[in-house]
Scaffold this active site. Structure first.
Site, mmCIF file in Angstrom:
data_model
loop_
_atom_site.group_PDB
_atom_site.id
_atom_site.type_symbol
_atom_site.label_atom_id
_atom_site.label_comp_id
_atom_site.label_asym_id
_atom_site.label_seq_id
_atom_site.Cartn_x
_atom_site.Cartn_y
_atom_site.Cartn_z
ATOM 1 N N ASP A 49 0.818 -1.227 0.000
ATOM 2 C CA ASP A 49 0.000 0.000 0.000
ATOM 3 C C ASP A 49 0.850 1.274 0.000
ATOM 4 O OD1 ASP A 49 -2.186 -1.815 0.467
ATOM 5 O OD2 ASP A 49 -1.690 -1.766 2.604
ATOM 6 N N GLU A 261 -11.616 -0.186 -3.346
ATOM 7 C CA GLU A 261 -10.823 0.394 -2.259
ATOM 8 C C GLU A 261 -9.677 1.205 -2.863
ATOM 9 O OE1 GLU A 261 -9.442 -3.017 -0.104
ATOM 10 O OE2 GLU A 261 -8.038 -3.639 -1.676
#
Length: 360
Positions: A49, A261
């Site tokens: 991420d 997301e």
């Protein structure tokens, strides 16, 4: 830390090591046998991420820190049981990556109980802000913020999460006028589907509880302007609407294009680019709008699927060139033990983005 390389890669590496070739020839042969187009930036630990920013003339990366904890794997992401954040930096693309060590730990966040998922960072007036999701004492994701005097931390968490926050994957976009906007949200494990009008709906507990029917508009990422002190939302979150070329909201059943997301916003040639993960179809898609709130018109994919179930990215400009940061599972082959990568990003003359294939 053990290096869990796939067996086929270990065999290939051993064979090459035994071959009577020069170092340069061996390196070239290794590159030819790899199916991955880009190399991991960090190899001594697992990272995912990656939120990248240019601060003080360097590239700083704010990833999550994957670890093995024995937590049960489930559809809500229970096996992603991260407990701290590290900050990394590089002087320029291709330079050595420096690990600045742990800058915020779970035990130092008064309101959090578990799962320090994907963070982001921002800068304003000499202060640096780390935005992060974590589950509160009721096991509901909230978004917190921590503050530091320099981009490498350490960061000190505020005693409470941002008022009115929920779900996960915070990302902050700073516009040319200095305004800062917080984007957030993720379905399934991110719990966005459990909320309506910012309120938790009783009885919703499963990954699909609250997901709209396939022929209904998909759930959208949320956006809200931040207060001047960067610590709270200045307004009630709104939908960052993603639409097709005809202006219709992307439908919940359109898994190739709908938001799942990992929202990220950047600006190029006065246009606002909202990019995001499509989740179970594994694309990083993007849409373009005229302002930070949207609507954003879907245009295509920034990145095709990587090895591993999840993907999460960021896009940043450095010295006139644009770069995509993302993750895959090259080092471990395990979904929850990922590694961050980067690739140069190119635009077409009409402002669309040239799709990147992470595999050869």
């Amino acid at each position: 830390m053990k290096n869990f390389k796939p067996i086929w890669l270990m065999v290939c590496t051993l064979a090459l090591a035994c071959a009577p070739s020069s170092k340069d020839e061996q390196t070239a042969e290794n590159e030819e046998t790899s199916i991955f187009r880009h190399q991991p930036l960090v190899t001594h630990m697992y990272t995912a991420d990656p939120s990248a920013h240019v601060f003080e003339g360097k590239i700083y990366i704010y990833p999550s820190h994957d670890i093995e904890t024995g937590a049960t794997s489930d559809d809500m992401g229970g096996h992603f049981d991260m407990k701290d954040y590290h900050v990394f930096s590089m002087d320029e693309p291709g330079a050595a990556v420096k690990d600045h060590g742990p800058v915020l730990k779970l035990e130092d966040i008064p309101w959090a109980s578990r799962q320090l998922w994907a963070p982001d960072a921002a800068h304003k007036e000499g202060k640096y802000y780390l935005y992060f999701p974590a589950k509160d004492q009721d096991d509901i994701f909230r978004i917190g913020v921590a503050v530091a005097d320099n981009p490498a931390g350490p960061f000190k968490a505020q005693p409470n999460p941002i008022k009115g926050s929920y779900s996960m994957d915070p990302a902050v976009f700073q516009d040319d006028d200095g305004s800062n906007y917080l984007y957030f949200g993720g379905i399934w494990g991110g719990q966005l589907q459990w909320f309506e009008d910012g309120e938790l709906v009783a009885g919703r507990k499963g990954p699909t509880d609250g997901i709209p029917a396939p022929d209904q508009a998909a759930l959208m990422p949320k956006v809200a302007k931040l207060t001047a002190d960067m610590l709270e939302m200045a307004e009630k979150p709104k939908d960052a609407l993603i639409v097709d070329e005809q202006g219709n909201p992307i439908l919940s059943g359109d898994n190739q294009r709908r938001f799942f997301e990992g929202a990220w916003v950047h600006k190029y040639n006065e246009q606002y680019y909202l990019s995001y993960s499509t989740g179970d179809t594994h694309n990083i898609a993007y849409a373009i709008g005229d302002n930070p709130y949207g609507p954003f018109v879907h245009k295509g994919n920034v990145l095709l699927p990587v090895q591993g179930w999840t993907n999460h990215h960021s896009i940043v400009e450095f010295e006139g060139k644009w770069y995509l940061f993302y993750h895959d599972t090259e080092l471990s082959g395990e979904t929850h033990l990922r590694n961050i990568k980067m690739a140069e990003l190119q635009y077409n003359p009409d402002g669309t983005i040239q799709t990147i294939n992470p595999m050869k």
